[in-house]
Motif scaffolding. Structure first.
Motif, PDB file in Angstrom:
ATOM      1  N   MET A  14      39.721  30.491  33.527  1.00 55.00           N
ATOM      2  CA  MET A  14      40.294  31.132  34.696  1.00 55.00           C
ATOM      3  C   MET A  14      39.992  32.640  34.708  1.00 55.00           C
ATOM      4  N   GLU A  15      40.109  33.247  33.548  1.00 57.58           N
ATOM      5  CA  GLU A  15      39.835  34.690  33.424  1.00 57.58           C
ATOM      6  C   GLU A  15      38.376  35.000  33.771  1.00 57.58           C
ATOM      7  N   GLN A  16      37.470  34.159  33.282  1.00 57.65           N
ATOM      8  CA  GLN A  16      36.053  34.367  33.566  1.00 57.65           C
ATOM      9  C   GLN A  16      35.775  34.223  35.064  1.00 57.65           C
ATOM     10  N   ARG A  17      36.416  33.290  35.707  1.00 54.91           N
ATOM     11  CA  ARG A  17      36.236  33.076  37.149  1.00 54.91           C
ATOM     12  C   ARG A  17      36.682  34.304  37.931  1.00 54.91           C
TER      13      ARG A  17
END
Length: 107
Positions: free
Chosen positions: A1-4
């Motif tokens: 989620m953080e990478q997205r």
């Protein structure tokens, strides 16, 4: 989620930057190490009176006044030298084509 979220933020930032570069009256170009145009915004097309598809791949230097050739070459070499990998740094995929912004001299 953080990478997205990071990818979304990067795409948004790139879109803002592209919008600024494409809509400004200032000339923005990107060249390879030989000075061939890889990218140019509409401002340079208006300045030299040629469409984008006619100038991409052409030498940037053909539009530089002979009196300014040496200084322009030196400026571009300095930009490219800063972009090339140094010991302990990762190489950049676009190291050969950074934007060079040159503000005109006042008479």
């Amino acid at each position: 989620m953080e990478q997205r979220r990071a990818e979304d933020a990067l795409h948004e930032s790139e879109a803002r930057y592209r919008g600024i570069v494409e809509s400004t009256q200032a000339v923005f170009t990107r060249t390879d190490l030989e000075g061939r145009l890889l990218y140019a915004n509409d401002a340079i097309c208006r300045l030299i009176g040629m469409p984008l598809d006619a100038i991409l791949g052409q030498s940037f230097f053909q539009w530089v006044h002979p009196d300014d050739q040496a200084a322009t070459v030196a400026s571009m070499e300095a930009v490219h030298a800063r972009a090339l990998p140094r010991p302990g740094r990762e190489p950049r995929a676009d190291a050969a084509g950074l934007a060079l912004v040159r503000v005109g001299r006042r008479a």
